[in-house]
Design a protein around this motif. Structure first.
Motif, PDB file in Angstrom:
ATOM      1  N   TYR A  99       0.840  -1.212   0.000  1.00 30.04           N
ATOM      2  CA  TYR A  99       0.000   0.000   0.000  1.00 30.04           C
ATOM      3  C   TYR A  99       0.873   1.260   0.000  1.00 30.04           C
ATOM      4  O   TYR A  99       0.555   2.253  -0.664  1.00 30.04           O
ATOM      5  CB  TYR A  99      -0.915  -0.026   1.223  1.00 30.04           C
ATOM      6  CG  TYR A  99      -1.571   1.300   1.530  1.00 30.04           C
ATOM      7  CD1 TYR A  99      -2.721   1.698   0.865  1.00 30.04           C
ATOM      8  CD2 TYR A  99      -1.023   2.151   2.491  1.00 30.04           C
ATOM      9  CE1 TYR A  99      -3.322   2.908   1.148  1.00 30.04           C
ATOM     10  CE2 TYR A  99      -1.612   3.370   2.779  1.00 30.04           C
ATOM     11  CZ  TYR A  99      -2.758   3.744   2.108  1.00 30.04           C
ATOM     12  OH  TYR A  99      -3.337   4.944   2.377  1.00 30.04           O
ATOM     13  N   HIS A 100       1.970   1.235   0.745  1.00 31.51           N
ATOM     14  CA  HIS A 100       2.809   2.416   0.873  1.00 31.51           C
ATOM     15  C   HIS A 100       3.609   2.710  -0.389  1.00 31.51           C
ATOM     16  O   HIS A 100       3.797   3.874  -0.755  1.00 31.51           O
ATOM     17  CB  HIS A 100       3.775   2.244   2.056  1.00 31.51           C
ATOM     18  CG  HIS A 100       3.107   2.302   3.384  1.00 31.51           C
ATOM     19  ND1 HIS A 100       2.743   1.172   4.083  1.00 31.51           N
ATOM     20  CD2 HIS A 100       2.716   3.360   4.141  1.00 31.51           C
ATOM     21  CE1 HIS A 100       2.169   1.529   5.215  1.00 31.51           C
ATOM     22  NE2 HIS A 100       2.138   2.847   5.279  1.00 31.51           N
ATOM     23  N   ILE A 101       4.104   1.672  -1.023  1.00 32.00           N
ATOM     24  CA  ILE A 101       4.978   1.920  -2.174  1.00 32.00           C
ATOM     25  C   ILE A 101       4.203   2.001  -3.492  1.00 32.00           C
ATOM     26  O   ILE A 101       4.792   2.331  -4.519  1.00 32.00           O
ATOM     27  CB  ILE A 101       6.084   0.839  -2.280  1.00 32.00           C
ATOM     28  CG1 ILE A 101       5.475  -0.542  -2.541  1.00 32.00           C
ATOM     29  CG2 ILE A 101       6.951   0.843  -1.051  1.00 32.00           C
ATOM     30  CD1 ILE A 101       6.539  -1.589  -2.862  1.00 32.00           C
ATOM     31  N   TRP A 102       2.897   1.722  -3.464  1.00 26.92           N
ATOM     32  CA  TRP A 102       2.139   1.717  -4.709  1.00 26.92           C
ATOM     33  C   TRP A 102       2.137   3.077  -5.404  1.00 26.92           C
ATOM     34  O   TRP A 102       2.224   3.128  -6.639  1.00 26.92           O
ATOM     35  CB  TRP A 102       0.713   1.230  -4.466  1.00 26.92           C
ATOM     36  CG  TRP A 102       0.051   0.820  -5.750  1.00 26.92           C
ATOM     37  CD1 TRP A 102      -0.986   1.444  -6.397  1.00 26.92           C
ATOM     38  CD2 TRP A 102       0.417  -0.293  -6.569  1.00 26.92           C
ATOM     39  NE1 TRP A 102      -1.287   0.771  -7.551  1.00 26.92           N
ATOM     40  CE2 TRP A 102      -0.434  -0.297  -7.685  1.00 26.92           C
ATOM     41  CE3 TRP A 102       1.390  -1.292  -6.447  1.00 26.92           C
ATOM     42  CZ2 TRP A 102      -0.350  -1.251  -8.689  1.00 26.92           C
ATOM     43  CZ3 TRP A 102       1.483  -2.248  -7.443  1.00 26.92           C
ATOM     44  CH2 TRP A 102       0.621  -2.224  -8.560  1.00 26.92           C
ATOM     45  N   PRO A 103       2.035   4.207  -4.696  1.00 31.70           N
ATOM     46  CA  PRO A 103       2.127   5.501  -5.393  1.00 31.70           C
ATOM     47  C   PRO A 103       3.455   5.679  -6.133  1.00 31.70           C
ATOM     48  O   PRO A 103       3.487   6.300  -7.199  1.00 31.70           O
ATOM     49  CB  PRO A 103       1.996   6.522  -4.258  1.00 31.70           C
ATOM     50  CG  PRO A 103       1.235   5.806  -3.198  1.00 31.70           C
ATOM     51  CD  PRO A 103       1.715   4.387  -3.281  1.00 31.70           C
ATOM     52  N   VAL A 104       4.542   5.134  -5.586  1.00 32.56           N
ATOM     53  CA  VAL A 104       5.840   5.210  -6.254  1.00 32.56           C
ATOM     54  C   VAL A 104       5.833   4.308  -7.486  1.00 32.56           C
ATOM     55  O   VAL A 104       6.383   4.660  -8.532  1.00 32.56           O
ATOM     56  CB  VAL A 104       6.984   4.808  -5.301  1.00 32.56           C
ATOM     57  CG1 VAL A 104       8.334   5.010  -5.973  1.00 32.56           C
ATOM     58  CG2 VAL A 104       6.916   5.590  -4.007  1.00 32.56           C
TER      59      VAL A 104
END
Length: 229
Positions: A92-97
């Motif tokens: 969830y945290h790295i998905w925007p990257v």
């Protein structure tokens, strides 16, 4: 970063935990919730907000680590379920990257990550053959393996396609995970050496340090106006 003493205290207690495992495992286990509070507090005071996905991850990892130390074989389903939930929650945290990375061009940049990933897959494949017949439950093993490979894949690909300097931490995060998971199985099912256990516990400690450091810097990565693609 602010309040670095929280991080230093976390590292100190983490080292004490690892040292105590060989002598007094119960006291080592009691220290682990304190370490979770310290590393989460370090995150909160730096970003000035709560992150319930991170808290969920740290809680699942706490359960995973504690019951691994108590009896991995007995609590095999619980340990791997918590591991899978924790690992998938971090996507969830790295998905925007991931969404900002350009995967359509420059695939030559991906050669080294893919070769490294193939090497890891080969090691895991060999390890699976060695331990598979000893696993208490096969059904929970494969989701955990999928979570592990997915996390290592993204930790390898993102820094290659988004060259922001802080993304380099993902190599350390993926590497720590690539050490932690296999050594847990090696220690329990193949070679119960204290050296293997210390490798596993050290990788657990480093994983959280690099992960929290990365998440503290995540907004800076996403809001950076320079082109790193």
């Amino acid at each position: 970063m602010k309040f670095k003493y929280l991080l230093y205290l976390y590292i100190l207690l983490g080292i004490i935990e690892i040292f105590l495992v060989g002598f007094q495992i119960n006291f080592s286990i009691y220290l682990r919730p304190i370490c979770v509070v310290l590393i989460y507090s370090f995150y909160v005071v730096n970003v000035k907000r709560h992150n319930y996905f991170l808290l969920f991850y740290l809680t699942c990892e706490l359960i995973n680590e504690v019951f691994f130390l108590i009896d991995f074989s007995k609590y095999f389903i619980l340990v791997l379920t918590c591991y899978s939930l924790a690992t998938f929650s971090m996507l969830y945290h790295i998905w925007p990257v991931v969404k900002r990375a350009n995967f359509k061009t420059g695939w030559g940049d991906l050669l080294r990550p893919f070769l490294g990933l193939l090497g890891i897959l080969f090691i895991f494949w060999e390890l699976i053959f060695l331990v598979f017949k000893n696993l208490p439950d096969y059904y929970v093993f494969f989701p955990a393996l999928t979570a592990l490979l997915s996390w290592i894949f993204f930790c390898s690909i993102i820094p290659a396609k988004n060259k922001h300097p802080d993304n380099f931490a993902l190599y350390f995060i993926g590497g720590s995970m690539a050490v932690m998971a296999p050594t847990m199985f090696i220690y329990e099912f193949l070679w119960s050496s204290s050296i293997v256990l210390y490798f596993s516990l050290t990788s657990m400690l480093l994983l959280k340090i690099f992960l929290v450091w990365y998440l503290i810097n995540l907004d800076k990565i996403l809001n950076c106006k320079e082109e790193y693609f």
